[in-house]
Write an enzyme that holds these catalytic residues in place. Structure first.
Site, short mmCIF file in Angstrom:
data_model
loop_
_atom_site.label_atom_id
_atom_site.label_comp_id
_atom_site.label_asym_id
_atom_site.label_seq_id
_atom_site.Cartn_x
_atom_site.Cartn_y
_atom_site.Cartn_z
N HIS A 57 0.80 -1.23 0.00
CA HIS A 57 0.00 0.00 0.00
C HIS A 57 0.83 1.29 0.00
O HIS A 57 0.61 2.18 0.81
CB HIS A 57 -0.97 0.01 1.18
CG HIS A 57 -2.23 -0.75 0.92
ND1 HIS A 57 -3.07 -0.46 -0.15
CD2 HIS A 57 -2.80 -1.80 1.55
CE1 HIS A 57 -4.09 -1.30 -0.14
NE2 HIS A 57 -3.95 -2.13 0.87
N ASN A 115 -6.98 -6.44 -4.86
CA ASN A 115 -8.20 -5.71 -5.21
C ASN A 115 -7.92 -4.23 -5.50
O ASN A 115 -8.71 -3.57 -6.18
CB ASN A 115 -9.27 -5.86 -4.12
CG ASN A 115 -8.86 -5.26 -2.80
OD1 ASN A 115 -7.81 -5.59 -2.25
ND2 ASN A 115 -9.69 -4.38 -2.25
N HIS A 116 -6.80 -3.70 -5.01
CA HIS A 116 -6.46 -2.30 -5.31
C HIS A 116 -5.76 -2.13 -6.66
O HIS A 116 -5.57 -0.99 -7.09
CB HIS A 116 -5.62 -1.70 -4.19
CG HIS A 116 -6.45 -1.28 -3.01
ND1 HIS A 116 -6.83 0.03 -2.78
CD2 HIS A 116 -7.02 -2.01 -2.02
CE1 HIS A 116 -7.58 0.08 -1.68
NE2 HIS A 116 -7.70 -1.14 -1.21
N HIS A 239 -4.71 -9.04 2.35
CA HIS A 239 -6.03 -8.37 2.26
C HIS A 239 -6.61 -7.88 3.58
O HIS A 239 -7.46 -7.01 3.58
CB HIS A 239 -7.01 -9.33 1.56
CG HIS A 239 -8.30 -8.73 1.10
ND1 HIS A 239 -8.39 -7.50 0.48
CD2 HIS A 239 -9.58 -9.22 1.15
CE1 HIS A 239 -9.67 -7.27 0.16
NE2 HIS A 239 -10.40 -8.29 0.57
#
Length: 307
Positions: A57, A115-116, A239
């Protein structure tokens, strides 16, 4: 024209100093990466030894700390389970470095889709805005999000440990079901490909509605059956924020690995990576955040972390 090893080594050295590449360099890098990823599978085979990593992230300095703790590429083989961008301040540098390492050492690093790694999610959670801020236009965002469509969905270590970002799907009983998916598209809102990137293990048996609004929750019975059907010893996924950096669940059928320490620069969690050795032995390495750098001037508040 493909970059030479010398060009790539220079770009990697520049990125390791948290200095982003020129727009044209990113375009060329993404084209090279696309050619490599097109040859990879929905269930990408991986050999041991390998070190398995969870969400990053955009926490660039913590990625550098991860390499310090786990060993530098290409000396250590790495498998990253997605979510390279959004929320952190350095998504551009983080994803650029991982893609450059993939192009330079294609057999030493595996990068899966989270998912990002999606056009829609990155427009909400920071990567799109960061690209605009650092490049003055959205071209780099487009190069990367086009590349994301080619990332493998899952990996299989020595036919025993199944790795993916999110979790299982009621539409997918076997690895062959996953191999049959057409992955080269934006992450759908629903369906099996969406589930692999969005689902979570749960204490309740069976399938449940996910509070995330995408994917499902799945119980220990589901994980045990999937592992039995496919001859697996473990499902490794990311996740979810876990405070110790890793968390066993579902009678050790599933492990969550999360590799962004002090997530969103405020959660106070440790990070971890999972070393899988020559004999498939498992060792977790935990680490704290790297020393805080001077944060870039950004007025946006850090979004909530539940997605």
């Amino acid at each position: 024209m493909p970059s030479s090893h010398g060009d790539l080594d220079r770009q990697i050295a520049q990125l390791r100093e948290c200095k982003h590449l020129a727009e044209g360099e990113v375009r060329a890098l993404c084209e090279q990466a696309k050619a490599i990823l097109m040859e990879e599978w929905n269930v990408q085979p991986v050999r041991c030894p390998v070190t398995v990593c969870g969400d990053i992230h955009g926490q660039f300095y913590d990625l550098i700390e991860l390499f310090r703790i786990g060993g530098e590429a290409p000396d250590t083989n790495y498998l990253f389970m997605g979510d390279y961008v959004d929320r952190g301040y350095y998504s551009v540098e983080t994803v650029s470095l991982l893609v450059a390492l993939k192009v330079r050492y294609r057999d030493r690093i595996t990068i899966l889709r989270g998912n990002h790694e999606s056009r829609q999610i990155t427009q909400v959670y920071g990567f799109y805005d960061e690209c605009l801020r650092k490049y003055g236009n959205a071209n780099v965002w487009k190069y990367f999000t086009d590349l994301f469509d080619y990332l493998p969905l899952t990996a299989l270590i020595e036919n025993q440990v199944f790795c993916l970002h999110g979790g299982l799907s009621p539409s997918l009983d076997t690895l062959d079901n996953i191999r049959a998916l057409d992955r080269i598209q934006e992450v759908p809102h629903e369906g099996p490909m969406c589930d692999l990137l969005w689902s979570d293990p749960d204490d309740r048996c069976g399938w449940g509605i996910s509070p995330r609004g995408a994917g499902y929750t799945f119980g220990q019975d589901i994980a045990q059956q999937f592992n039995h059907t496919n001859g697996l010893s473990l499902i490794s996924r990311a996740h979810q924020l876990v405070m110790e950096g890793f968390n066993w669940c579902q009678d050790k059928n599933v492990v969550t690995v999360f590799s962004a320490p002090n997530y969103c620069y405020r959660c106070g969690n440790m990070a971890a990576i999972l070393e899988i050795g020559e004999n498939m032995d498992q060792n977790f390495l935990q680490f704290d955040p790297a020393p805080r750098q001077i944060e870039p001037d950004t007025t946006r508040k850090t979004p909530d972390y539940f997605l």
